[in-house]
Design a protein around this motif. Structure first.
Motif, PDB file in Angstrom:
ATOM      1  N   LEU A   1      50.627  56.969  46.813  1.00  0.00           N
ATOM      2  CA  LEU A   1      49.647  56.754  45.760  1.00  0.00           C
ATOM      3  C   LEU A   1      49.837  55.341  45.223  1.00  0.00           C
ATOM      4  O   LEU A   1      50.952  54.813  45.226  1.00  0.00           O
ATOM      5  CB  LEU A   1      49.838  57.755  44.617  1.00  0.00           C
ATOM      6  N   ASP A   2      48.765  54.738  44.771  1.00  0.00           N
ATOM      7  CA  ASP A   2      48.883  53.465  44.066  1.00  0.00           C
ATOM      8  C   ASP A   2      49.280  53.768  42.622  1.00  0.00           C
ATOM      9  O   ASP A   2      48.628  54.564  41.945  1.00  0.00           O
ATOM     10  CB  ASP A   2      47.547  52.713  44.090  1.00  0.00           C
ATOM     11  N   PHE A   3      50.353  53.142  42.134  1.00  0.00           N
ATOM     12  CA  PHE A   3      50.744  53.317  40.732  1.00  0.00           C
ATOM     13  C   PHE A   3      51.747  52.251  40.339  1.00  0.00           C
ATOM     14  O   PHE A   3      52.681  51.942  41.087  1.00  0.00           O
ATOM     15  CB  PHE A   3      51.356  54.697  40.486  1.00  0.00           C
ATOM     16  N   THR A   4      51.553  51.719  39.146  1.00  0.00           N
ATOM     17  CA  THR A   4      52.479  50.733  38.586  1.00  0.00           C
ATOM     18  C   THR A   4      52.326  50.723  37.068  1.00  0.00           C
ATOM     19  O   THR A   4      51.373  51.263  36.508  1.00  0.00           O
ATOM     20  CB  THR A   4      52.203  49.333  39.175  1.00  0.00           C
ATOM     21  N   HIS A   5      53.283  50.108  36.411  1.00  0.00           N
ATOM     22  CA  HIS A   5      53.275  49.944  34.952  1.00  0.00           C
ATOM     23  C   HIS A   5      53.369  51.277  34.216  1.00  0.00           C
ATOM     24  O   HIS A   5      52.735  51.483  33.176  1.00  0.00           O
ATOM     25  CB  HIS A   5      52.038  49.165  34.495  1.00  0.00           C
TER      26      HIS A   5
ATOM     27  N   ASP B   1      41.331  46.019  40.803  1.00  0.00           N
ATOM     28  CA  ASP B   1      42.476  46.743  41.367  1.00  0.00           C
ATOM     29  C   ASP B   1      43.471  47.161  40.302  1.00  0.00           C
ATOM     30  O   ASP B   1      44.675  47.146  40.522  1.00  0.00           O
ATOM     31  CB  ASP B   1      43.182  45.865  42.396  1.00  0.00           C
ATOM     32  N   ALA B   2      42.986  47.581  39.132  1.00  0.00           N
ATOM     33  CA  ALA B   2      43.908  47.845  38.031  1.00  0.00           C
ATOM     34  C   ALA B   2      43.941  49.292  37.569  1.00  0.00           C
ATOM     35  O   ALA B   2      44.681  49.611  36.646  1.00  0.00           O
ATOM     36  CB  ALA B   2      43.577  46.936  36.845  1.00  0.00           C
ATOM     37  N   ALA B   3      43.159  50.193  38.172  1.00  0.00           N
ATOM     38  CA  ALA B   3      43.216  51.593  37.746  1.00  0.00           C
ATOM     39  C   ALA B   3      44.619  52.156  37.917  1.00  0.00           C
ATOM     40  O   ALA B   3      45.081  52.979  37.118  1.00  0.00           O
ATOM     41  CB  ALA B   3      42.210  52.438  38.524  1.00  0.00           C
ATOM     42  N   HIS B   4      45.324  51.698  38.950  1.00  0.00           N
ATOM     43  CA  HIS B   4      46.671  52.243  39.188  1.00  0.00           C
ATOM     44  C   HIS B   4      47.699  51.668  38.214  1.00  0.00           C
ATOM     45  O   HIS B   4      48.870  52.039  38.274  1.00  0.00           O
ATOM     46  CB  HIS B   4      47.099  52.032  40.639  1.00  0.00           C
ATOM     47  N   ARG B   5      47.282  50.805  37.290  1.00  0.00           N
ATOM     48  CA  ARG B   5      48.118  50.438  36.150  1.00  0.00           C
ATOM     49  C   ARG B   5      48.032  51.486  35.048  1.00  0.00           C
ATOM     50  O   ARG B   5      48.782  51.430  34.076  1.00  0.00           O
ATOM     51  CB  ARG B   5      47.705  49.079  35.590  1.00  0.00           C
TER      52      ARG B   5
ATOM     53  N   PRO C   1      48.227  57.282  38.544  1.00  0.00           N
ATOM     54  CA  PRO C   1      48.411  57.301  39.995  1.00  0.00           C
ATOM     55  C   PRO C   1      47.099  57.676  40.682  1.00  0.00           C
ATOM     56  O   PRO C   1      46.394  58.592  40.237  1.00  0.00           O
ATOM     57  CB  PRO C   1      49.471  58.387  40.209  1.00  0.00           C
ATOM     58  N   SER C   2      46.790  56.988  41.782  1.00  0.00           N
ATOM     59  CA  SER C   2      45.467  57.185  42.375  1.00  0.00           C
ATOM     60  C   SER C   2      45.423  56.588  43.771  1.00  0.00           C
ATOM     61  O   SER C   2      46.339  55.880  44.193  1.00  0.00           O
ATOM     62  CB  SER C   2      44.395  56.529  41.503  1.00  0.00           C
ATOM     63  N   ASN C   3      44.345  56.892  44.458  1.00  0.00           N
ATOM     64  CA  ASN C   3      43.990  56.163  45.672  1.00  0.00           C
ATOM     65  C   ASN C   3      43.001  55.092  45.207  1.00  0.00           C
ATOM     66  O   ASN C   3      41.791  55.296  45.187  1.00  0.00           O
ATOM     67  CB  ASN C   3      43.367  57.101  46.707  1.00  0.00           C
ATOM     68  N   ASP C   4      43.553  53.958  44.809  1.00  0.00           N
ATOM     69  CA  ASP C   4      42.812  53.001  43.988  1.00  0.00           C
ATOM     70  C   ASP C   4      41.974  52.051  44.845  1.00  0.00           C
ATOM     71  O   ASP C   4      42.256  50.852  44.937  1.00  0.00           O
ATOM     72  CB  ASP C   4      43.802  52.213  43.114  1.00  0.00           C
ATOM     73  N   HIS C   5      40.940  52.595  45.453  1.00  0.00           N
ATOM     74  CA  HIS C   5      40.003  51.786  46.215  1.00  0.00           C
ATOM     75  C   HIS C   5      38.640  52.469  46.155  1.00  0.00           C
ATOM     76  O   HIS C   5      38.559  53.706  46.261  1.00  0.00           O
ATOM     77  CB  HIS C   5      40.461  51.637  47.675  1.00  0.00           C
ATOM     78  N   PRO C   6      37.552  51.704  45.992  1.00  0.00           N
ATOM     79  CA  PRO C   6      36.239  52.344  45.842  1.00  0.00           C
ATOM     80  C   PRO C   6      35.778  53.130  47.057  1.00  0.00           C
ATOM     81  O   PRO C   6      34.838  53.923  46.961  1.00  0.00           O
ATOM     82  CB  PRO C   6      35.300  51.160  45.553  1.00  0.00           C
TER      83      PRO C   6
END
Length: 493
Positions: free
Chosen positions: A91-95, A164-168, A171-176
């Motif tokens: 998953l994309d996730f940070t912060h 590209d900031a939703a994963h801030r 957690p997500s599959n952060d791509h349209p």
């Protein structure tokens, strides 16, 4: 997204990049394969998105502590389906700090790598298997105000997740390319108001706190998610076909902003006359007391800076045109989302086109004059940031630099040239077909080229190749006298 035009005085602050906070404990200590950021191969954001699964729905619970510099406690539930067999998934996730991960109800090992959260369940995931992923985590709004994700307002928070900031935030599959349905459950002090994309559901009073629920009726890209928490007033009105229109504004500014807000139903009617029925369950403006440097088309609830409406140096026609720009995005970018970020010109070019057309038809601001000026600047824009459909990657640490003039008026210019080439009637049919054929989905530049050729009754490949990918701007059909400014003449010295 539209970068806010600036009067001479204020300084622009823009979104920048991100920082990772690692998580770990006993589960992390388990022997894991050496993980790494994956990405789905987007050339502009190579580590964004993740292969191997398709997200169907997000259920995001956020608890706001009352101060916009403190982390929110959060639980993000993800329903997905595996598109191939997986030993682990990213998953994309940070912060934010991860507290626990469960997959199909069982604890799962996890660790972070770059801006990815790498999850290894106890059992291998088989292709076609439905997944229930639950991540208990924090969502941290602290840090520089221009890094994206959470935006701190004067009285709370809002979101600005593009590109590209939703994963801030979660957690997500952060791509349209991977759109999904969303449910938001927001708990905040009862003195505040919480709103999110979609329609309101249950609201539960818990004494000193209130939990607000919202659900989208249509799939949404992660970059379009919106949650606002603050001392807000929610104003209701009706748009065409009894469409619910709700505006979320600072409570103290409701009367001040009303002359602008009441324009939305007419703007909706104007846009429907151009491209067909509004594609979502409701619409409205979220006016935030924050300086972002842009306005943003978050789905069903477009984000605007308060000062766009209060700074008298902005002429009224310009403010209204910017409102239409974000409204047009609900069709172009939100309902029809880009398959990859190189398709961004389809979002911003169309929004800029309808912004300019609205100003032409309602305020006498000549479309031809604006496009002639864009034509003159087009070679410089292409040299500075690439052609419309092959933009150069954003500058390191400056992700918002992707949003350059070439994807705004430089791309609207492509649509103007197309209308000149195939005629107004065919162009207007193309626009209606585009948003109808790809509603609630994603689409590519190649899809647009094919549909344009089908409607025109001839192959337009060469036309689009020159206009979308050429280093130099082609001659404008019907305007042989238009000239571009030589690139060398535009350089200092």
């Amino acid at each position: 997204m539209l970068l806010t035009p600036r009067p001479p005085a204020p300084r622009r602050r823009l979104l920048r990049a991100a920082v990772l906070v690692a998580a770990s404990t006993a589960l992390v200590a388990a022997a894991l394969p050496a993980p790494g950021p994956l990405g789905i191969g987007d050339p502009l954001f190579p580590h964004l998105g993740n292969p191997g699964y398709d997200v169907l729905a997000y259920d995001i619970a956020l608890t706001y502590p009352g101060k916009n510099t403190q982390p929110l406690e959060a639980v993000t539930g993800i329903e997905a389906i595996a598109t191939k067999s997986l030993d682990h998934l990213n998953l994309d996730f940070t912060h934010g700090s991860v507290r626990a991960v469960r997959v199909n109800g069982a604890p799962a090992a996890y660790q972070t790598s770059g801006e990815d959260l790498v999850i290894t369940p106890d059992e291998r995931i088989e292709q076609g298997e439905t997944l229930e992923i639950t991540v208990t985590h924090t969502s941290d709004p602290s840090g520089p105000a221009d890094t994206g994700g959470w935006v701190r307002t004067a009285d709370g928070l809002a979101m600005a997740n593009q590109a590209d900031a939703a994963h801030r935030v979660f957690p997500s599959n952060d791509h349209p390319a991977d759109k999904a349905y969303f449910t938001f459950r927001i708990t905040a002090p009862s003195t505040l108001t919480a709103v999110a994309n979609g329609l309101p559901g249950d609201r539960t009073e818990n004494g000193a706190t209130t939990t607000w629920t919202y659900r989208t009726a249509h799939p949404m890209a992660t970059e379009l998610a919106q949650v606002s928490i603050g001392r807000s007033t929610v104003l209701h009105r009706t748009g065409p076909h009894d469409l619910p229109v709700r505006d979320v504004v600072p409570a103290a500014d409701a009367d001040l902003l009303e002359p602008w807000l009441r324009k939305t139903p007419e703007q909706l009617t104007w846009m429907e006359g151009k491209v067909g029925a509004y594609p979502f369950e409701n619409y409205g403006l979220l006016v935030a007391d924050a300086e972002t440097g842009f306005e943003l088309e978050t789905q069903t609830l477009s984000l605007f800076e308060r000062r766009l409406f209060t700074d008298t140096r902005y002429p009224a026609w310009l403010v209204e045109a910017i409102m239409v720009h974000e409204l047009a995005h609900q069709w172009f970018g939100d309902s029809v989302s880009p398959r990859g970020w190189s398709d961004l010109w389809l979002n911003e070019g169309h929004a800029s086109w309808y912004e300019a057309l609205y100003a032409d038809e309602t305020a006498g601001q000549s479309l031809d004059r604006r496009m002639k000026a864009a034509y003159a600047a087009s070679d410089r824009w292409r040299a500075a940031g690439g052609p419309p459909a092959a933009p150069e990657p954003p500058s390191p640490g400056q992700k918002i630099s992707l949003f350059r003039p070439v994807v705004y008026d430089g791309s609207a210019l492509v649509l103007y040239a197309l209308r000149q080439e195939i005629g107004k009637e065919a162009f207007e049919l193309l626009e209606r077909r585009w948003v109808a054929d790809h509603k609630d989905a994603t689409a590519t530049t190649a899809d647009f080229v094919r549909l344009a050729g089908e409607i025109a009754g001839r192959d337009l490949t060469a036309f689009f190749k020159d206009w979308l990918y050429g280093e130099k701007t082609p001659a404008m059909p019907g305007h042989a006298d238009w000239r571009t400014t030589p690139v060398t003449a535009a350089k200092p010295g």
